[in-house]
Every structure is written in C-alpha cells, then in structure tokens.
Design a protein around this motif. Structure first.
Motif, PDB file in Angstrom:
ATOM      1  N   GLN A 168      13.706  50.805   1.326  1.00  0.00           N
ATOM      2  CA  GLN A 168      14.725  49.784   1.066  1.00  0.00           C
ATOM      3  C   GLN A 168      14.953  48.955   2.323  1.00  0.00           C
ATOM      4  O   GLN A 168      15.117  49.496   3.412  1.00  0.00           O
ATOM      5  N   ARG A 169      14.987  47.640   2.146  1.00  0.00           N
ATOM      6  CA  ARG A 169      15.335  46.726   3.236  1.00  0.00           C
ATOM      7  C   ARG A 169      16.424  45.774   2.750  1.00  0.00           C
ATOM      8  O   ARG A 169      16.455  45.406   1.574  1.00  0.00           O
ATOM      9  N   ARG A 170      17.302  45.365   3.681  1.00  0.00           N
ATOM     10  CA  ARG A 170      18.357  44.401   3.340  1.00  0.00           C
ATOM     11  C   ARG A 170      18.327  43.253   4.331  1.00  0.00           C
ATOM     12  O   ARG A 170      18.149  43.461   5.528  1.00  0.00           O
ATOM     13  N   GLU A 171      18.515  42.043   3.819  1.00  0.00           N
ATOM     14  CA  GLU A 171      18.607  40.873   4.684  1.00  0.00           C
ATOM     15  C   GLU A 171      19.663  39.920   4.135  1.00  0.00           C
ATOM     16  O   GLU A 171      19.829  39.791   2.922  1.00  0.00           O
ATOM     17  N   VAL A 172      20.409  39.308   5.028  1.00  0.00           N
ATOM     18  CA  VAL A 172      21.375  38.282   4.644  1.00  0.00           C
ATOM     19  C   VAL A 172      20.612  36.980   4.460  1.00  0.00           C
ATOM     20  O   VAL A 172      19.861  36.556   5.340  1.00  0.00           O
ATOM     21  N   THR A 173      20.787  36.345   3.316  1.00  0.00           N
ATOM     22  CA  THR A 173      20.039  35.126   3.013  1.00  0.00           C
ATOM     23  C   THR A 173      20.859  33.858   3.141  1.00  0.00           C
ATOM     24  O   THR A 173      20.296  32.771   3.295  1.00  0.00           O
ATOM     25  N   LEU A 177      30.774  30.580   3.654  1.00  0.00           N
ATOM     26  CA  LEU A 177      32.069  31.177   3.332  1.00  0.00           C
ATOM     27  C   LEU A 177      32.875  30.319   2.366  1.00  0.00           C
ATOM     28  O   LEU A 177      32.867  29.102   2.471  1.00  0.00           O
ATOM     29  N   PRO A 178      33.516  31.001   1.392  1.00  0.00           N
ATOM     30  CA  PRO A 178      33.765  32.445   1.310  1.00  0.00           C
ATOM     31  C   PRO A 178      32.643  33.254   0.655  1.00  0.00           C
ATOM     32  O   PRO A 178      32.862  34.399   0.274  1.00  0.00           O
ATOM     33  N   TYR A 179      31.439  32.673   0.530  1.00  0.00           N
ATOM     34  CA  TYR A 179      30.339  33.356  -0.148  1.00  0.00           C
ATOM     35  C   TYR A 179      29.316  33.853   0.859  1.00  0.00           C
ATOM     36  O   TYR A 179      28.950  33.134   1.801  1.00  0.00           O
ATOM     37  N   VAL A 180      28.840  35.074   0.627  1.00  0.00           N
ATOM     38  CA  VAL A 180      27.782  35.650   1.441  1.00  0.00           C
ATOM     39  C   VAL A 180      26.716  36.200   0.493  1.00  0.00           C
ATOM     40  O   VAL A 180      27.036  36.980  -0.411  1.00  0.00           O
ATOM     41  N   SER A 181      25.474  35.774   0.714  1.00  0.00           N
ATOM     42  CA  SER A 181      24.369  36.210  -0.137  1.00  0.00           C
ATOM     43  C   SER A 181      23.420  37.097   0.659  1.00  0.00           C
ATOM     44  O   SER A 181      23.214  36.887   1.862  1.00  0.00           O
ATOM     45  N   PHE A 182      22.833  38.064  -0.023  1.00  0.00           N
ATOM     46  CA  PHE A 182      21.904  38.981   0.636  1.00  0.00           C
ATOM     47  C   PHE A 182      20.886  39.484  -0.376  1.00  0.00           C
ATOM     48  O   PHE A 182      21.065  39.339  -1.598  1.00  0.00           O
ATOM     49  N   ARG A 183      19.811  40.049   0.149  1.00  0.00           N
ATOM     50  CA  ARG A 183      18.718  40.533  -0.705  1.00  0.00           C
ATOM     51  C   ARG A 183      18.370  41.962  -0.313  1.00  0.00           C
ATOM     52  O   ARG A 183      18.210  42.279   0.866  1.00  0.00           O
ATOM     53  N   ASP A 191       3.047  53.454  -5.797  1.00  0.00           N
ATOM     54  CA  ASP A 191       2.116  52.488  -6.394  1.00  0.00           C
ATOM     55  C   ASP A 191       2.141  51.124  -5.705  1.00  0.00           C
ATOM     56  O   ASP A 191       1.444  50.196  -6.134  1.00  0.00           O
ATOM     57  N   GLY A 192       2.964  50.984  -4.663  1.00  0.00           N
ATOM     58  CA  GLY A 192       3.007  49.730  -3.915  1.00  0.00           C
ATOM     59  C   GLY A 192       3.830  48.635  -4.550  1.00  0.00           C
ATOM     60  O   GLY A 192       3.915  47.526  -4.006  1.00  0.00           O
ATOM     61  N   ALA A 193       4.466  48.914  -5.691  1.00  0.00           N
ATOM     62  CA  ALA A 193       5.262  47.887  -6.370  1.00  0.00           C
ATOM     63  C   ALA A 193       6.471  47.511  -5.520  1.00  0.00           C
ATOM     64  O   ALA A 193       7.102  48.368  -4.891  1.00  0.00           O
ATOM     65  N   THR A 194       6.792  46.223  -5.505  1.00  0.00           N
ATOM     66  CA  THR A 194       7.941  45.717  -4.763  1.00  0.00           C
ATOM     67  C   THR A 194       8.882  44.985  -5.711  1.00  0.00           C
ATOM     68  O   THR A 194       8.431  44.144  -6.502  1.00  0.00           O
ATOM     69  N   VAL A 195      10.171  45.319  -5.640  1.00  0.00           N
ATOM     70  CA  VAL A 195      11.176  44.679  -6.485  1.00  0.00           C
ATOM     71  C   VAL A 195      12.327  44.224  -5.592  1.00  0.00           C
ATOM     72  O   VAL A 195      12.849  45.017  -4.796  1.00  0.00           O
ATOM     73  N   ALA A 196      12.727  42.961  -5.709  1.00  0.00           N
ATOM     74  CA  ALA A 196      13.823  42.414  -4.909  1.00  0.00           C
ATOM     75  C   ALA A 196      15.045  42.162  -5.787  1.00  0.00           C
ATOM     76  O   ALA A 196      14.926  41.850  -6.977  1.00  0.00           O
ATOM     77  N   SER A 197      16.215  42.302  -5.185  1.00  0.00           N
ATOM     78  CA  SER A 197      17.473  42.052  -5.885  1.00  0.00           C
ATOM     79  C   SER A 197      18.351  41.168  -5.020  1.00  0.00           C
ATOM     80  O   SER A 197      18.678  41.534  -3.880  1.00  0.00           O
ATOM     81  N   ASP A 198      18.744  40.008  -5.531  1.00  0.00           N
ATOM     82  CA  ASP A 198      19.595  39.070  -4.808  1.00  0.00           C
ATOM     83  C   ASP A 198      21.038  39.191  -5.287  1.00  0.00           C
ATOM     84  O   ASP A 198      21.295  39.276  -6.498  1.00  0.00           O
ATOM     85  N   SER A 199      21.969  39.187  -4.334  1.00  0.00           N
ATOM     86  CA  SER A 199      23.387  39.350  -4.647  1.00  0.00           C
ATOM     87  C   SER A 199      24.215  38.369  -3.837  1.00  0.00           C
ATOM     88  O   SER A 199      23.820  37.970  -2.733  1.00  0.00           O
ATOM     89  N   THR A 200      25.369  37.990  -4.391  1.00  0.00           N
ATOM     90  CA  THR A 200      26.333  37.157  -3.680  1.00  0.00           C
ATOM     91  C   THR A 200      27.723  37.736  -3.886  1.00  0.00           C
ATOM     92  O   THR A 200      28.085  38.115  -5.003  1.00  0.00           O
ATOM     93  N   LEU A 201      28.482  37.814  -2.802  1.00  0.00           N
ATOM     94  CA  LEU A 201      29.856  38.289  -2.863  1.00  0.00           C
ATOM     95  C   LEU A 201      30.795  37.188  -2.386  1.00  0.00           C
ATOM     96  O   LEU A 201      30.435  36.391  -1.519  1.00  0.00           O
ATOM     97  N   ARG A 202      31.998  37.187  -2.950  1.00  0.00           N
ATOM     98  CA  ARG A 202      33.044  36.282  -2.477  1.00  0.00           C
ATOM     99  C   ARG A 202      34.080  37.086  -1.700  1.00  0.00           C
ATOM    100  O   ARG A 202      34.586  38.093  -2.193  1.00  0.00           O
TER     101      ARG A 202
END
Length: 242
Positions: A168-173, A177-183, A191-202
């Motif tokens: 698992q890796r996390r990065e701020v994208t 403000l007041p919004y912060v997005s990260f992945r 099996d080498g599969a990679t899945v990303a999840s993007d989120s935004t918080l207020r």
C-alpha cells in the motif's frame, strides 16, 4: 459513487488489515452507554467493525453504506444475523426512531458540498427519535494533517491470509482547502495487479460544524477529543431538538 477502497471487490476485503485494530471504536461504545442508547444507526458503516461491536453489546443496530463490497465483508462478520444492513447513501436512511446515530472515521468528511452535508444531517435527524443523538468525528483543520501526509513517502506491505502480500502506498494529490485529495495505491504481489483509490475529504472548522448542526435541528451537547488522536480531531455529540 463510493471510493474504490470501499467498493472494489479486491480492496474491500483487505481494508480491515490495513486499517489496524480500530481501538478507537471502544470510545463509541462508551458514548452509547453514557447516552443509554439501545438502538443505533451506523452511517457509512463500511466493513461493519463498529456495528458488530454495538450488536454484541446487546443493541439493535442498522448499518448503512453505499459500497456493496464493504457490506459483503460486514455481513460475513455478522454470523448471527443480528444487524440490519442497508445498501445506499445517507439519504436512503429510513425512519427508525433510533436512540443514536454515528459516523466514525472519515465518514463525516466525505460529504463535500454544503448541500450534501445538510442532506445527511437532515436524513439522520429524521431517523432519530425525539431526544436521539448524533455522534461523529472530524479532523481539526488547524492541525493540517495533510502536511504530514505530504512528507510521508513510506509504504506498507502486509501478508494477508488468503490474499498474500499486498503493498500500500499513499500520496496527496491536491490541497485546495477546505478540500484535500489523496490516492491509495495497492499492488497485489501474488499476481502484480495494481488498484488505485482516489479520495477527497472536506475539513470543516468547529464553528462550521456547530452552525450546520444548529441549522438542522440539533443542539451540540459536547465536543470532545478523539482518544486515539488527541488534539487532532473533534468528536461532536449533538442532540435532536426538533
């Protein structure tokens, strides 16, 4: 649309492994005891960790979440079938006459617009009985948690039973403000599969939260520290007044 971290069929089953022990949830059991709550609505229940604890304490519990993959994990924990699980957003909450509604983790911060936040507060208000309470936590914007996330370039690898090693890796994208997005990015080493999840918080201030609660028919009874992150989060305890 819920974030992939909750909705993707490969990510939801590993969510608990990366989320840790959730020792913070015992504080909500204590609040439920303090308020004498016998029926509880868990909004954004996710994989059901708190809902199961509440049900095990003898309470009537309903868990609501828009991510079917997370609810599948939650149902697997509820072997006795004591909890009512509802697929849907906060606006789909039925009238319950509940004693208590809770939003734990980042749930209160995923409602980005004023209108969406007002909608969830009104829906919960309708679901609560007279004198019922809403309890939720939210990060204090003045603590600027995202600055720590920006400098955190570490990653985590866990060996998960039945799944294998997952990175698992996390990065701020984005910080607008007041919004912060990260992945969050997950790599399944089997099996080498990679899945990303993007989120935004207020990030709402204490004043903003209190004003919104007052406008939607609540009275703030107390604002506390989150015991697992002292000084970093507010825990609001608000009573339905109208």
């Amino acid at each position: 649309m819920p974030d992939a971290i909750f909705a993707h069929p490969r990510l939801a089953p590993i969510y608990d492994a990366f989320d840790g022990s959730r020792s913070d949830l015992t504080a909500y059991l204590g609040i439920a005891d303090e308020l004498g709550a016998r029926s509880v609505l868990d909004v954004g229940c996710g994989t059901g960790s708190l809902a199961v604890l509440l049900a095990e304490s003898g309470r009537k519990v309903m868990g609501v979440d828009p991510a079917e993959a997370s609810l599948e994990v939650a149902r697997g924990k509820d072997r006795a079938g004591r909890i009512t699980w509802v697929l849907g957003g906060a606006a789909t909450v039925p009238v319950l006459d509940a004693d208590l509604a809770v939003m734990t983790g980042n749930v209160a911060q995923v409602f980005l617009s004023d209108e969406d936040w007002k909608c969830v507060l009104q829906s919960i208000h309708t679901a609560l009985g007279t004198g019922g309470h809403l309890v939720f936590e939210t990060r204090r914007p003045e603590q600027r948690a995202w600055e720590e996330w920006l400098t955190d370039d570490a990653y985590t690898v866990l060996d998960i039973p039945g799944v294998g090693a997952v990175e698992q890796r996390r990065e701020v994208t984005d910080v607008s403000l007041p919004y912060v997005s990260f992945r969050h990015t997950y790599r399944f080493l089997s099996d080498g599969a990679t899945v990303a999840s993007d989120s935004t918080l207020r990030f709402r201030s204490r004043e903003e939260a209190e004003q919104s609660l007052d406008a939607c028919g609540y009275r703030v009874r107390d604002v506390r520290d989150a015991p697992d992150r002292p000084g970093r989060e507010y825990v609001f305890i608000a009573e339905r007044t109208t």
